[in-house]
Design a protein around this motif. Structure first.
Motif, PDB file in Angstrom:
ATOM      1  N   ILE A  59     -20.132  17.123 -32.907  1.00  0.00           N
ATOM      2  CA  ILE A  59     -21.495  17.687 -33.123  1.00  0.00           C
ATOM      3  C   ILE A  59     -21.842  17.639 -31.274  1.00  0.00           C
ATOM      4  N   ALA A  60     -22.698  16.579 -32.055  1.00  0.00           N
ATOM      5  CA  ALA A  60     -24.224  16.615 -30.537  1.00  0.00           C
ATOM      6  C   ALA A  60     -22.908  16.913 -28.395  1.00  0.00           C
ATOM      7  N   ALA A  61     -22.347  16.469 -29.184  1.00  0.00           N
ATOM      8  CA  ALA A  61     -21.462  16.198 -27.722  1.00  0.00           C
ATOM      9  C   ALA A  61     -21.002  17.538 -27.628  1.00  0.00           C
ATOM     10  N   VAL A  62     -20.923  18.489 -28.372  1.00  0.00           N
ATOM     11  CA  VAL A  62     -20.411  19.515 -27.674  1.00  0.00           C
ATOM     12  C   VAL A  62     -22.041  20.743 -27.094  1.00  0.00           C
ATOM     13  N   VAL A  63     -22.708  20.411 -28.404  1.00  0.00           N
ATOM     14  CA  VAL A  63     -23.977  20.822 -27.924  1.00  0.00           C
ATOM     15  C   VAL A  63     -24.434  20.523 -26.895  1.00  0.00           C
ATOM     16  N   ALA A  64     -24.626  19.007 -25.938  1.00  0.00           N
ATOM     17  CA  ALA A  64     -25.107  18.803 -24.876  1.00  0.00           C
ATOM     18  C   ALA A  64     -24.105  19.782 -23.969  1.00  0.00           C
ATOM     19  N   ALA A  65     -22.891  20.400 -23.945  1.00  0.00           N
ATOM     20  CA  ALA A  65     -21.906  20.163 -22.968  1.00  0.00           C
ATOM     21  C   ALA A  65     -22.017  22.351 -22.957  1.00  0.00           C
ATOM     22  N   ALA A  66     -22.641  22.309 -23.809  1.00  0.00           N
ATOM     23  CA  ALA A  66     -22.662  24.130 -24.197  1.00  0.00           C
ATOM     24  C   ALA A  66     -24.443  24.960 -23.754  1.00  0.00           C
ATOM     25  N   ALA A  67     -25.299  23.489 -23.651  1.00  0.00           N
ATOM     26  CA  ALA A  67     -26.283  23.558 -23.644  1.00  0.00           C
ATOM     27  C   ALA A  67     -27.263  24.147 -22.309  1.00  0.00           C
ATOM     28  N   PRO A  68     -27.215  25.504 -21.977  1.00  0.00           N
ATOM     29  CA  PRO A  68     -27.806  25.559 -21.232  1.00  0.00           C
ATOM     30  C   PRO A  68     -28.964  24.527 -19.728  1.00  0.00           C
ATOM     31  N   ALA A  69     -28.295  24.560 -19.196  1.00  0.00           N
ATOM     32  CA  ALA A  69     -29.572  23.793 -18.212  1.00  0.00           C
ATOM     33  C   ALA A  69     -30.914  23.388 -18.259  1.00  0.00           C
ATOM     34  N   ASP A  70     -31.830  25.087 -18.782  1.00  0.00           N
ATOM     35  CA  ASP A  70     -32.932  25.342 -18.721  1.00  0.00           C
ATOM     36  C   ASP A  70     -33.831  24.901 -20.815  1.00  0.00           C
ATOM     37  N   SER A  71     -32.656  24.711 -20.880  1.00  0.00           N
ATOM     38  CA  SER A  71     -32.838  24.595 -22.221  1.00  0.00           C
ATOM     39  C   SER A  71     -33.213  23.362 -22.883  1.00  0.00           C
ATOM     40  N   LEU A  72     -35.058  23.649 -23.226  1.00  0.00           N
ATOM     41  CA  LEU A  72     -35.284  21.808 -23.911  1.00  0.00           C
ATOM     42  C   LEU A  72     -34.535  21.828 -25.084  1.00  0.00           C
ATOM     43  N   THR A  73     -34.835  22.662 -25.502  1.00  0.00           N
ATOM     44  CA  THR A  73     -34.868  22.720 -27.696  1.00  0.00           C
ATOM     45  C   THR A  73     -33.934  22.196 -27.586  1.00  0.00           C
ATOM     46  N   LEU A  74     -32.157  23.292 -27.184  1.00  0.00           N
ATOM     47  CA  LEU A  74     -30.516  22.747 -27.494  1.00  0.00           C
ATOM     48  C   LEU A  74     -30.387  21.111 -27.133  1.00  0.00           C
ATOM     49  N   LEU A  75     -30.904  21.315 -25.271  1.00  0.00           N
ATOM     50  CA  LEU A  75     -31.088  19.312 -25.599  1.00  0.00           C
ATOM     51  C   LEU A  75     -31.722  18.622 -26.243  1.00  0.00           C
ATOM     52  N   THR A  76     -32.409  18.938 -26.548  1.00  0.00           N
ATOM     53  CA  THR A  76     -33.458  18.599 -27.224  1.00  0.00           C
ATOM     54  C   THR A  76     -32.632  17.737 -29.363  1.00  0.00           C
ATOM     55  N   PHE A  77     -32.255  18.957 -29.283  1.00  0.00           N
ATOM     56  CA  PHE A  77     -30.922  19.435 -30.474  1.00  0.00           C
ATOM     57  C   PHE A  77     -30.422  18.084 -30.768  1.00  0.00           C
ATOM     58  N   ALA A  78     -29.554  18.122 -29.378  1.00  0.00           N
ATOM     59  CA  ALA A  78     -28.247  17.397 -29.050  1.00  0.00           C
ATOM     60  C   ALA A  78     -28.638  16.205 -28.819  1.00  0.00           C
ATOM     61  N   LEU A  79     -29.282  15.438 -28.322  1.00  0.00           N
ATOM     62  CA  LEU A  79     -29.997  14.278 -28.144  1.00  0.00           C
ATOM     63  C   LEU A  79     -29.884  13.460 -29.921  1.00  0.00           C
ATOM     64  N   ILE A  80     -30.931  14.463 -30.220  1.00  0.00           N
ATOM     65  CA  ILE A  80     -31.355  14.262 -31.691  1.00  0.00           C
ATOM     66  C   ILE A  80     -29.650  13.566 -32.813  1.00  0.00           C
ATOM     67  N   LEU A  81     -28.858  14.672 -32.072  1.00  0.00           N
ATOM     68  CA  LEU A  81     -27.925  14.175 -33.215  1.00  0.00           C
ATOM     69  C   LEU A  81     -27.252  13.559 -32.388  1.00  0.00           C
ATOM     70  N   LEU A  82     -26.762  13.241 -31.363  1.00  0.00           N
ATOM     71  CA  LEU A  82     -26.772  11.651 -30.994  1.00  0.00           C
ATOM     72  C   LEU A  82     -27.314  10.900 -31.386  1.00  0.00           C
ATOM     73  N   GLY A  83     -27.748  10.602 -31.795  1.00  0.00           N
ATOM     74  CA  GLY A  83     -28.931   9.103 -31.730  1.00  0.00           C
ATOM     75  C   GLY A  83     -28.996   9.437 -33.253  1.00  0.00           C
ATOM     76  N   LEU A  84     -28.352  10.207 -34.597  1.00  0.00           N
ATOM     77  CA  LEU A  84     -27.891  10.056 -35.713  1.00  0.00           C
ATOM     78  C   LEU A  84     -26.554   9.839 -35.718  1.00  0.00           C
ATOM     79  N   GLY A  85     -25.250  10.380 -34.761  1.00  0.00           N
ATOM     80  CA  GLY A  85     -23.970   9.764 -34.966  1.00  0.00           C
ATOM     81  C   GLY A  85     -24.203   8.437 -34.803  1.00  0.00           C
ATOM     82  N   TRP A  86     -25.073   8.081 -33.698  1.00  0.00           N
ATOM     83  CA  TRP A  86     -25.012   6.563 -33.420  1.00  0.00           C
ATOM     84  C   TRP A  86     -25.853   5.840 -34.669  1.00  0.00           C
TER      85      TRP A  86
END
Length: 413
Positions: free
Chosen positions: A311-338
């Protein structure tokens, strides 16, 4: 028959085992807070520092790869030293090497020496090796049914130092400039001091040594409920696979996210904030992860780790490059999965490895984890240059799914 031959074996004289375990976890917690600062420095500014020196985005993943390669090399030494002399000298030695590496990185950046930077980054990885292997020390004296929670207690302590360290990128940059050093080296000034203090804490206060004490306990205190006989090797390999895959995915996406952000108009402060929240998600959920692993089983939570990473990977890939919120959410999920993968995998290995070879086995497992991380970090820059950040993220998500068939297959055997 003499009375002493009929009495059950008890723990060695001295403080009670639960009391000693509480003291061990307290000392490890303090050292993990300090070492967390050092751990976050390489993650936050290592790629940016190398990009500035070499002027190449493709090479920006090299510091992460070198750091994790150093972690792999140091994991062997830390594991073997811990097996023969105890956790105290093993972990403290790793932190001292990390402090020396910090000094070398600063010197390399100040003089423009790429060779010195490469050597110092490898040495700096020893601090990360000690930081990760400390989780095993937390489980040395824990009852089998509470091992995952003991591991999680040590992991969560890294959060405070990691989050604080990542957010010090801007303030320490000013300090470095005042000292006539490149601004991005400021965080390494702090990390070197933090690693040195972590070593002092362990050398002075981690007494008795938890691993040496665990070797003196009677067999019933060390029994593993989930692995016997020939299953040991199979379970160790399963635990290693869970952690290696989680590490590759996390390192690859995390390394290139700050580069991706700066290339699309975000500042260093924003990148530092995202990495700080990511590091927090890597360690802060650890108490909950430990409870879940002990309650629902290692396999179930390993599968949950794979799904979370996807899920983290999909959010990171789909997030617009200027969206700080979605990139942050993706990296939070990435940390949780790890985190879920690391706690469940660590519990599997600790259950399976007999105490006579446990520290050596754990060190070898961390070598595999570090090699996987090195591969993910070093290749990530080339992937981004070749096909872009979204493709890198999606590839990581697909790789994370490999955890599921591996775990399910083992469960059917």
């Amino acid at each position: 028959m003499p009375r002493h031959l009929t009495e059950p074996v008890t723990e060695p004289p001295g403080p009670s085992l639960p009391r000693t375990q509480k003291r061990t976890l307290l000392v490890l917690t303090v050292s993990q807070v300090l070492s967390g600062v050092g751990l976050s420095a390489g993650v936050t500014v290592g790629a940016l520092l190398f990009q500035d020196m070499l002027g190449s985005t493709a090479m920006a993943g090299l510091p992460s790869g070198l750091l994790t390669a150093g972690t792999a090399l140091a994991a062997v030494g830390v594991g073997r030293l811990s097996q023969s002399r105890g956790r105290r000298p093993g972990l403290a030695g790793g932190y001292v090497a990390g402090a020396v590496g910090s000094a070398g990185i600063i010197a390399g950046a100040a003089t423009g020496s790429t060779i010195l930077m490469v050597v110092a980054l490898v040495l700096y990885g020893a601090g990360a090796a000690a930081n990760l292997q400390a989780r095993y020390a937390g489980a040395d004296l824990a009852a089998p049914a509470r091992r995952a929670r003991a591991v999680s207690t040590v992991l969560v302590a890294t959060t405070l130092g990691g989050v604080a360290g990542a957010n010090l990128a801007a303030p320490t940059g000013g300090l470095a400039s005042a000292l006539g050093l490149p601004p991005l080296t400021g965080l390494f000034l702090v990390s070197g001091i933090a690693y040195a203090l972590a070593a002092v804490v362990l050398l002075v206060w981690l007494r008795p040594d938890p691993f040496l004490l665990a070797r003196t306990l009677p067999p019933d205190e060390r029994a593993s409920p989930s692995a016997t006989g020939s299953e040991h090797g199979l379970l160790v390999r399963q635990g290693v696979l869970v952690m290696v895959l989680a590490q590759i995915v996390m390192i690859a996406i995390m390394t290139m996210t700050p580069i991706h952000m700066l290339a699309h108009g975000h500042g260093t402060g924003a990148a530092g904030l995202v990495i700080a929240l990511h590091v927090g998600a890597m360690f802060l959920p650890s108490p909950l992860s430990g409870v879940l692993v002990d309650r629902y089983g290692r396999k179930v939570i390993a599968i949950a780790a794979a799904i979370t990473l996807l899920i983290a990977a999909v959010v990171a890939a789909a997030a617009p490059a200027d969206s700080l919120t979605l990139l942050t959410f993706a990296l939070i999920l990435l940390g949780l999965g790890w985190n879920l993968g690391m706690v469940s995998g660590t519990a599997i290995i600790t259950d399976a490895a007999p105490v006579a070879t446990r520290a050596k086995t754990q060190g070898t497992a961390d070598v595999a984890i570090a090699i996987g991380g090195a591969a993910g970090g070093m290749s990530s820059g080339f992937v981004v240059v070749g096909v872009g950040y979204p493709v890198l993220a999606l590839a990581g998500g697909v790789l994370a799914l490999a955890i599921i068939p591996a775990v399910v297959h083992r469960g059917r055997k």
